[in-house]
Design an enzyme around this catalytic site. Sequence first.
Site, short mmCIF file in Angstrom:
data_model
loop_
_atom_site.label_atom_id
_atom_site.label_comp_id
_atom_site.label_asym_id
_atom_site.label_seq_id
_atom_site.Cartn_x
_atom_site.Cartn_y
_atom_site.Cartn_z
N GLY A 119 0.78 -1.23 0.00
CA GLY A 119 0.00 0.00 0.00
C GLY A 119 0.81 1.28 0.00
N ALA B 219 4.06 -6.93 -4.90
CA ALA B 219 4.69 -7.83 -5.87
C ALA B 219 5.94 -7.19 -6.42
CB ALA B 219 3.73 -8.14 -7.03
N GLY C 248 3.14 1.58 -2.28
CA GLY C 248 3.63 1.60 -3.65
C GLY C 248 2.75 2.41 -4.57
N PHE C 249 3.03 2.30 -5.85
CA PHE C 249 2.38 3.12 -6.87
C PHE C 249 0.88 2.83 -6.96
CE2 PHE C 249 1.58 3.17 -11.66
CZ PHE C 249 1.11 4.47 -11.66
N ARG D 48 -0.71 -1.38 -27.14
CA ARG D 48 -0.94 -1.53 -25.71
C ARG D 48 -2.19 -0.76 -25.31
NH1 ARG D 48 2.55 -4.69 -26.73
NH2 ARG D 48 4.51 -5.07 -25.60
N TYR E 294 8.27 -13.14 -14.80
CA TYR E 294 7.27 -12.32 -14.12
C TYR E 294 5.87 -12.80 -14.44
CZ TYR E 294 4.26 -8.28 -13.25
OH TYR E 294 3.24 -7.45 -12.85
N GLY F 92 -0.87 0.41 -5.16
CA GLY F 92 -1.42 0.22 -3.83
C GLY F 92 -1.72 1.54 -3.14
#
Length: 369
Positions: free
Chosen positions: A8, A76, A10-11, A246, A178, A13
């Site tokens: 949480g 992760a 992180g980016f 993408r 990954y 989270g």
Amino acid sequence: MTILVTGGAGFIGGEVVRAALERGDGVRVLDSLRPDVHAASTPLPEGVELVHGDVRDAAVLDRALAGVEVVFHEAAKVGLGVDLQDAPDYATSNVHGTAEVVAAMARAEVDRLVLASSMVVYGEGAYRDAEGRRRRPAARTFADLDAGRFDPRETATGHPLAPDLVDEDDTLDPRNVYALTKLAQEHLAAAWARSTGGRAALLRYHNVYGPRMPRDTPYAGVAAIFRSALARGEAPRVFEDGAQRRDFVHVADVASANLAAADALRRMPAGAARAFNVGSGVVTTVGELAAGLARAMGGPDPVVTGEYRLGDVRHITASSARARAELDWAPRIVLEHGLAEFAAAGAAGAREHDRAGVAAEARRGGAAR
């Protein structure tokens, strides 16, 4: 309700944390604050309880899960990786970590899980042949890539295949370490749901970007890599021919999908684990992204290099129709507006980075030279 967000700080989270606070949820964060993920220290919002620890630590998880109703598992190790020597870290961080999370949820009798998965579980995207039939291409070869033949071809005829949208029932074909770990996370979540009667939403994120995206780490996404280059006054370097397709989705839309999934889990049958694509619904090439960022930041035009990474896939875009229908969710931020915000944050971050460097040099005595 009280939620736990692993990763949480992180980016993605962190955006889930902010969105949950805005709607009045009680929020607890479990984060190891790894320096290769958290390039700069970002304080958590007021009112958030931080449990500093690793998801692979069962005792820490037991403490973090006390009184929790829903888990958002965002922690992760992300990105394609630098080389195969990253494989053990990916496996322990993502697979072992998720195994510990679901085991601890079973002990704590927490019955709702929103898992951060990824589009990478599909491998190459969906394609159609000249007759309109769906095809799954073989992995691209060194020979084709060295010759600049980047688009997958039909094995039998050599004819080019036309890219199509992937849906959640398409074949899963992870093509790097990954990706394998993200699929393993999905299987672990599904096994937990079946075993405990819990409910899991497996959110397959597409290319997530946003203003707080980490910069200057070897595992940064392509949008962050381009932004960092432009902030240094350099042209973004675009691999292959720049035509890779993408779906770039804003982190705020990803956060809203997480909350919508948590609410929808109440309506799902016990023991269910359901996958959902989370994307903007707009196909954008990597070259278009680089050019859009260059315009937004007033930087040099992108340089198309022809370089490649064997583990990369050519095209991967997906339909998010299931998320719209079953989660009552829709993305709101169009790419043009999102890139303008992203670019402004990058320019501000570069100035802050420069100021920090000057201050550090002064502390070392460099200012006296």
